[in-house]
Motif scaffolding. Structure first.
Motif, short mmCIF file in Angstrom:
data_model
loop_
_atom_site.label_atom_id
_atom_site.label_comp_id
_atom_site.label_asym_id
_atom_site.label_seq_id
_atom_site.Cartn_x
_atom_site.Cartn_y
_atom_site.Cartn_z
N GLN A 7 0.85 -1.20 0.00
CA GLN A 7 0.00 0.00 0.00
C GLN A 7 0.88 1.24 0.00
OE1 GLN A 7 -3.30 -0.36 0.05
NE2 GLN A 7 -3.87 -2.14 1.23
N GLY A 12 -2.69 6.64 0.59
CA GLY A 12 -2.71 5.73 1.72
C GLY A 12 -3.14 6.40 3.01
N ASN A 15 -6.35 5.29 3.70
CA ASN A 15 -6.41 3.88 4.07
C ASN A 15 -5.85 3.75 5.46
OD1 ASN A 15 -6.57 1.13 4.10
ND2 ASN A 15 -4.71 0.80 2.91
N PHE A 257 -13.10 1.94 -5.16
CA PHE A 257 -12.42 2.87 -4.25
C PHE A 257 -13.34 3.28 -3.11
CE2 PHE A 257 -11.49 7.29 -3.03
CZ PHE A 257 -10.21 7.13 -2.53
N HIS A 260 -13.94 0.53 -0.71
CA HIS A 260 -12.79 0.49 0.20
C HIS A 260 -13.00 1.44 1.38
CE1 HIS A 260 -8.39 0.31 1.13
NE2 HIS A 260 -8.61 1.55 1.52
N PHE A 277 -8.77 -4.55 1.32
CA PHE A 277 -7.85 -3.44 1.57
C PHE A 277 -6.52 -3.63 0.83
CE2 PHE A 277 -10.03 -2.96 5.94
CZ PHE A 277 -11.02 -2.18 5.37
N ASN A 279 -5.95 -4.55 -2.04
CA ASN A 279 -6.01 -4.20 -3.45
C ASN A 279 -6.25 -2.70 -3.66
OD1 ASN A 279 -5.88 -6.84 -5.08
ND2 ASN A 279 -7.38 -7.31 -3.49
N PHE A 280 -5.84 -1.91 -2.68
CA PHE A 280 -6.03 -0.46 -2.73
C PHE A 280 -5.40 0.14 -3.99
CE2 PHE A 280 -4.79 3.89 -1.25
CZ PHE A 280 -6.07 4.39 -1.10
N ASN A 281 -4.19 -0.33 -4.35
CA ASN A 281 -3.52 0.20 -5.54
C ASN A 281 -4.31 -0.09 -6.80
OD1 ASN A 281 -1.50 1.13 -3.94
ND2 ASN A 281 -0.04 -0.47 -4.42
#
Length: 317
Positions: A7, A12, A15, A257, A260, A277, A279-281
């Motif tokens: 991440q 971020g 996140n 997104f 998320h 979470f 796979n945020f990128n």
């Protein structure tokens, strides 16, 4: 600009789930879901950002060049391209700075890096909010042009359009600053998610209503020409396909997104949510893909704009 394993993106800060709750693999003695993590190379981020950058610069240049495109409709499209352009610029800048830091080429103090992180976060967040706003503005503009065609030019005037554009940019900047400053507050995340749902609902209602009106109009023409069935079915299928593309691309690119963000509020420590979470990128890459697709949907379908774009590419200023 912290590096948190997989991440690593500058968003971020949104996140806020601790890295410890997002294991890359499950230990043999632990139970939980097997997680699928899609790795997005930095080279792919740079490539997507550069493609979007070039594409949206061409849209802005074409609209600026052709005076026939100096209307509220195309100004909204131009502002959408500028928002997508900011998404691309911030992505390229973010990735480049992180690569330089990792390679040791760029050495600076942690405080400076944190300030740069905050600036880029505000840039990315404001470009995302403004992009969503201008997508909604384009939908409203099209709706008025169809349902209030005779009054369109008196309702959607240039001064009014400029005021709407200015209000969107100011609101986007203020929203992004507040979101980054208070990112660890649940209400901020809920407001962002609610904003996305509102934009999705607005676009769905307006475009579905426009499709229904267009089909009704096609039926009327077909009855006059005594060819009701073929024309109506063909037009309905084409309209449904266009509507599916518009809303499908919007939901596919933006939905993950905001899902998320929703899960950060609902289940920050749950193993299944932890899989998402990770796979945020990927979710950020989808938003950049949206910046690539937007010109194809909203700008390049215009014959006048395509003609101007050819002149721009041929450097015939």
């Amino acid at each position: 600009m912290p590096v948190l394993g997989s991440q690593r993106r500058l968003l971020g800060s949104l996140n806020c789930t601790p890295p410890a709750t997002l294991p890359l693999t499950l230990a043999p003695n632990r139970t939980g879901p097997q997680c699928l993590e899609v790795s997005i190379p930095d080279g792919l981020f740079l490539s997507l950002g550069l493609v979007s950058l070039v594409e949206n610069v061409l849209v802005v240049a074409a609209i600026a060049k052709n005076r026939n495109l100096h209307s509220p409709k195309y100004y909204f499209i131009c502002c959408l391209a500028m928002s997508d352009l900011l998404v691309s610029v911030s992505n390229v800048l973010e990735t480049a700075v992180m690569l330089l830091l990792e390679a040791g080429v760029l050495a600076t103090r942690a405080a400076v890096v944190q300030q740069l992180d905050n600036v880029i976060n505000v840039l990315i967040c404001s470009s995302m909010v403004s992009s969503l706003c201008f997508l909604g503005a384009i939908a409203v503009d099209r709706y008025i042009s169809i349902f209030y065609a005779l009054r369109y030019h008196s309702v959607v005037t240039l001064p009014r359009a400029w005021r709407i554009i200015a209000a969107i940019w100011v609101a986007s900047i203020l929203t992004s600053v507040l979101s980054i400053t208070y990112y660890n507050h649940t209400v901020v995340l809920l407001c962002l998610v609610g904003f996305f749902i509102a934009m999705l609902a607005l676009m769905a209602v307006l475009y579905v209503h426009m499709l229904a009106r267009a089909c009704q109009h096609a039926r009327g023409i077909a009855r006059l020409q005594k060819r009701q069935r073929p024309i109506h079915q063909g037009f309905g299928l084409k309209g449904a396909a266009t509507l599916t593309i518009l809303l499908g691309v919007f939901f596919l690119c933006w939905g993950p997104f905001f899902l998320h963000l929703s899960l950060i509020v609902l289940c920050p420590q749950h193993p299944t949510c932890g899989c998402i979470f990770k796979n945020f990128n990927l979710f950020l890459a989808l938003i950049i893909c949206n910046a690539i697709v937007d010109p194809l949907i909203y700008a390049f379908r215009s014959q006048e704009l395509r003609k101007t774009l050819q002149e721009v590419l041929q450097c015939s200023w």
